[in-house]
Design a protein around this motif. Sequence first.
Motif, PDB file in Angstrom:
ATOM      1  N   THR C 325      38.662  30.304  49.366  1.00  0.00           N
ATOM      2  CA  THR C 325      38.805  30.873  48.029  1.00  0.00           C
ATOM      3  C   THR C 325      40.253  31.297  47.891  1.00  0.00           C
ATOM      4  O   THR C 325      40.818  31.926  48.778  1.00  0.00           O
ATOM      5  N   ASP C 326      40.839  30.917  46.783  1.00  0.00           N
ATOM      6  CA  ASP C 326      42.273  31.140  46.594  1.00  0.00           C
ATOM      7  C   ASP C 326      42.434  32.339  45.660  1.00  0.00           C
ATOM      8  O   ASP C 326      42.553  32.183  44.460  1.00  0.00           O
ATOM      9  N   MET C 327      42.400  33.507  46.262  1.00  0.00           N
ATOM     10  CA  MET C 327      42.369  34.706  45.443  1.00  0.00           C
ATOM     11  C   MET C 327      43.683  35.470  45.542  1.00  0.00           C
ATOM     12  O   MET C 327      44.288  35.525  46.601  1.00  0.00           O
ATOM     13  N   LYS C 328      44.103  36.040  44.441  1.00  0.00           N
ATOM     14  CA  LYS C 328      45.290  36.888  44.431  1.00  0.00           C
ATOM     15  C   LYS C 328      45.010  38.135  45.271  1.00  0.00           C
ATOM     16  O   LYS C 328      43.846  38.491  45.468  1.00  0.00           O
ATOM     17  N   PRO C 329      46.078  38.825  45.692  1.00  0.00           N
ATOM     18  CA  PRO C 329      45.850  40.105  46.393  1.00  0.00           C
ATOM     19  C   PRO C 329      45.241  41.117  45.418  1.00  0.00           C
ATOM     20  O   PRO C 329      45.567  41.119  44.235  1.00  0.00           O
ATOM     21  N   ARG C 330      44.366  41.944  45.942  1.00  0.00           N
ATOM     22  CA  ARG C 330      43.671  42.922  45.113  1.00  0.00           C
ATOM     23  C   ARG C 330      44.653  44.011  44.662  1.00  0.00           C
ATOM     24  O   ARG C 330      45.279  44.666  45.496  1.00  0.00           O
ATOM     25  N   PRO C 331      44.755  44.226  43.356  1.00  0.00           N
ATOM     26  CA  PRO C 331      45.693  45.259  42.878  1.00  0.00           C
ATOM     27  C   PRO C 331      45.165  46.659  43.220  1.00  0.00           C
ATOM     28  O   PRO C 331      43.955  46.889  43.169  1.00  0.00           O
TER      29      PRO C 331
END
Lengths: 338, 338, 338, 338
Positions: C325-331
């Motif tokens: 899964t290509d997920m952004k870092p969690r803000p």
Amino acid sequence: MTVRVGVIGAGWIGQEHIRRLTGTVTGARVTAVTDIDPARAEQAAARVGARVVADGAELIAADDVDAVLVTSWGATHAEHALGAIAAGKPVFCEKPLATTAEDCLRIVETEMEHGRRLVQVGFMRRYDAGYRQLKQVLDSGRIGEPLVVHCAHRNPTVPETYTSDMAALDTAVHEIDVLRWLLDDEIVSTQVVTPRATSRRFAHLKDPQIMLFETAKGVRIDLEVFVNCQYGYDIQCEAVGEEGLVRLPDPAAVGVRTAGRHSTEVLTDWVGRFADAFDTEFREWIAELAAGNEPSGPSAWDGYAATVITSATVEAIESGRVVATDMKPRPAFYGGTA
Amino acid sequence: MTVRVGVIGAGWIGQEHIRRLTGTVTGARVTAVTDIDPARAEQAAARVGARVVADGAELIAADDVDAVLVTSWGATHAEHALGAIAAGKPVFCEKPLATTAEDCLRIVETEMEHGRRLVQVGFMRRYDAGYRQLKQVLDSGRIGEPLVVHCAHRNPTVPETYTSDMAALDTAVHEIDVLRWLLDDEIVSTQVVTPRATSRRFAHLKDPQIMLFETAKGVRIDLEVFVNCQYGYDIQCEAVGEEGLVRLPDPAAVGVRTAGRHSTEVLTDWVGRFADAFDTEFREWIAELAAGNEPSGPSAWDGYAATVITSATVEAIESGRVVATDMKPRPAFYGGTA
Amino acid sequence: MTVRVGVIGAGWIGQEHIRRLTGTVTGARVTAVTDIDPARAEQAAARVGARVVADGAELIAADDVDAVLVTSWGATHAEHALGAIAAGKPVFCEKPLATTAEDCLRIVETEMEHGRRLVQVGFMRRYDAGYRQLKQVLDSGRIGEPLVVHCAHRNPTVPETYTSDMAALDTAVHEIDVLRWLLDDEIVSTQVVTPRATSRRFAHLKDPQIMLFETAKGVRIDLEVFVNCQYGYDIQCEAVGEEGLVRLPDPAAVGVRTAGRHSTEVLTDWVGRFADAFDTEFREWIAELAAGNEPSGPSAWDGYAATVITSATVEAIESGRVVATDMKPRPAFYGGTA
Amino acid sequence: MTVRVGVIGAGWIGQEHIRRLTGTVTGARVTAVTDIDPARAEQAAARVGARVVADGAELIAADDVDAVLVTSWGATHAEHALGAIAAGKPVFCEKPLATTAEDCLRIVETEMEHGRRLVQVGFMRRYDAGYRQLKQVLDSGRIGEPLVVHCAHRNPTVPETYTSDMAALDTAVHEIDVLRWLLDDEIVSTQVVTPRATSRRFAHLKDPQIMLFETAKGVRIDLEVFVNCQYGYDIQCEAVGEEGLVRLPDPAAVGVRTAGRHSTEVLTDWVGRFADAFDTEFREWIAELAAGNEPSGPSAWDGYAATVITSATVEAIESGRVVATDMKPRPAFYGGTA
């Protein structure tokens, strides 16, 4: 007719079975014992009035031995199984039948040449009352064709000598055999994924492991092997079919309510879990021999299949890849499908 | 040492026990059989290579009989039990020990004069794994002092020959024995209330019945006896103590989900329910005899108590009143409290 | 203070929620409704005394709308969510938050720019009493660090319009969200293996499917999705940790014994299974809005994560491969870990 | 239409119901509150924006009170119920309807003269999901005619103020009402037997007690009341019929396996056990009033019957004898059988 049994290997499991054949199962008598440690053989034999013989070959040849029980170190199983077949004597061989597929195959071929089943392999789960009920439901068609099976095999702890490959060779091997029998189907591929390891293990060990099997008919099996689960010895099996599902029961245990909890005991050792299955396994084996029948339990072919599949699973553990099991076609001699 | 057993009475239960002593329990051999029907004795004996003897007296006296099993008609039990004691031979007597309190008491006194326990009475529930777990919890103090016990004894159906008093004599007698043992306490009064009767019974029968017992320590027991419950053979027992409760488990059974239901099987015959208990009962009896020990199972005193209490319960069924059990003080010879 | 809710989308789920906000949850009133089908909007609005507005934009802008509920077609969710944020109004958006990761991300970024949480996504399982108990056990440390989770999501049947990708997008999405929340961990890879298909399905459908997820911390999850299982709507979840396991309960149901079976009902529709969860979800949402708090339920970030993971799972279904899964870092804005 | 409720009695249960009518049940508003302690009334009223009135009479007469909720001290219930009937206003009266059979009867007769049901009594178990399932099974005929019911009502502890008669008046009263409803049958006699008392009680208290009820149709009910059972709040109910049985479920709870035990939580307070039942009770009451219907819950007649039966049971506790309940014939006005 009392069946006179000779026992090769007087370690823990050998002693358990000697005790069982003497004190629990009727119609049998242990007449001869051998072990690489003569003192251990002596002790085990003395307890039941059997004699000690020098080695497996002598035991197999002995006139007062009608049937052979092999509970020695795995690497020696093939030699004794082949010896018993050569002597035309029934042989009950604890798992594994042999440590390599080649050796298993040699036993299979030798037995087929002999023309009559002599070999039974010690997969006791087929004799557990719960698994037998489960098979009855599967065979009845009540849940339709099986599609998926979920299993778990959990032990509280294992010693440092237990290595990652033993998760397949010693632990999952029981599910592998019983699933082939439950489903009447063959396992054709195996894959292992490893979750984060528990901190409650020796560092060299992959634990838990999730094993994924596929059968010839396309059934998918997932098996959680977790040998340091701490809480108990816990065996789970749930088969999901086209119309419903069937689940292995937990052992019956009294329910207790105290201090805000309803609780039942979870067993912590496997001996207690399958004690009745072991008894039934030997009771039926002896009864069949006494009646002059071929053994009806797990066959040499089942022993071969288990070794092929566990070996493939060891490869899968090491490689992380899906590994096809490279199995010969099932000979008609062994009947059935799997 | 093999214990050689002579069997008096080759009816259904006698044959079951002969089969058990021959094919299930090690260390025993049935050597002699007698029955009022010689042909039936012949058949039963032939099956296991035993000889037929003319009657109980001859059987008890026989040199090849180490221990006597009495499975004949209840009214004859006292005579055979007394005969065995006179001969100094261990005797296993199916329930009832005798049909009257007086006869039971005579057996008790004769055994005490003999000076050593010889008699065991066939109350198999004490050997059931679930009841044993339940007793372990009670004895451990985990739930504190017991105060109340709720029981149910349900059979799917009974034949027309089953009469209202048999609810006490043949059915509740099992709970009466096992509760005395579980609680280590004596039953001192009994009362029976009769709900509306089920339409699924023969007209002469009170069914169900609710039996209410009180023990010497003040524990209150309610027991639903319902012998035409239709749905299954179902044994329930829940003991409530000062700190918690413990409940007998249902037999382990696979769970099945189909068509909007999760279901498990309820047994429909009592033989299946207590088959393991019967095996254990005889296994332990034979092992104790083989070791030269006194039997440790239900004693002649327990047989006496059961007859006193069931007789009082029959009176309670008929009178609708609370009936005190009129029991002699427990002799030190029999140890324990109840 | 009564929260005045405007509803965009008056289909089945929209009507359910209107009924819930009107008749089950206190403190809320539905004041405005819109739907692409004006007649449907009219009917739904009339039932609760709300007015019909022309479209989502008008509804969001309306003075008598304090909060927006989006229950329209999935492809329109992003537009309405963004509109509500622009208007500074809280918005409850049924799953999915948006049909593409890009759209979800836009909502996330817009909300972050707004500086305060406004968006809640309709994942109701977090409000189910059983899952909440399960999370409590996990959070308490009673079973140690979680290592493996076994899940099943079974529906009795699905219509022909249900396609293989919907197993991820519409079915597994609930487990994906609830597992992220239960474990406080992120899913980093997904794989799907397909057993032999049930014959009780439409031919185009892969059913059942076994989905395998791995989390950032290394937890392995297996999820059986089986949408034509025939027997019921059945949700299973078992988390295995270093010291023990915890298992989701089946809904409480009376036990019935008849005809040799003990049985309990298995639900057959999901509405019944999660009706209480839906009620709690809206009760808590309304209470938080009424108190002037940010919503505490599944966030826009959770909606983004669900869309990323379900999209990857669709790719895994189609390719048969392990898909990261290509997920952004969690803000940091969204707190927590997952 | 919002139903405006006036509450007489702002003690613990009154406050609970005010909270429920305000925050959980839609369609209602608490407009007026009174209590013998004006400060307590003030506090309770302020929390929900209601006004305080001087006394019950003023509250009943108030224009902004559509329906009256009586949660004051039991001895005052009759006065307020009669007052509400005189005013033609629906009245929900917490149990007991009145403390004497005579007062209950006066309410019944007054309501009948009024010609329309106005009174509902607060027996919440009829609204519990499990009991409702149980009734459904009974009514369906699946288990045939009921013959026996086994019940237990256990509390962890009670304070010193709890006296032996409260076992009937405050505790068993819930089973008495729910059994009359479940069985659609009347209780005609009552008997109480007292086991050995638990050491974990105040010395003046008989605890546990076994209550035995008989119905007009001959059903026998045994009810264990044990209010210092220590381990939890535990409600059991099993009805046995001619064809099978049905058993109340325990509340759903996660199963946890740790340290050799499988355990589920047992609740320890009754509020948690019946919280949903209370919500449903008021939800349905308000919905019926809002629709202009008569209340369909426990009637004045049910309140009368409960008082007669609990009074007889108190007599049975004190006398140790079987006590017949001396009940008037059921008026046709109240429909049903029981």
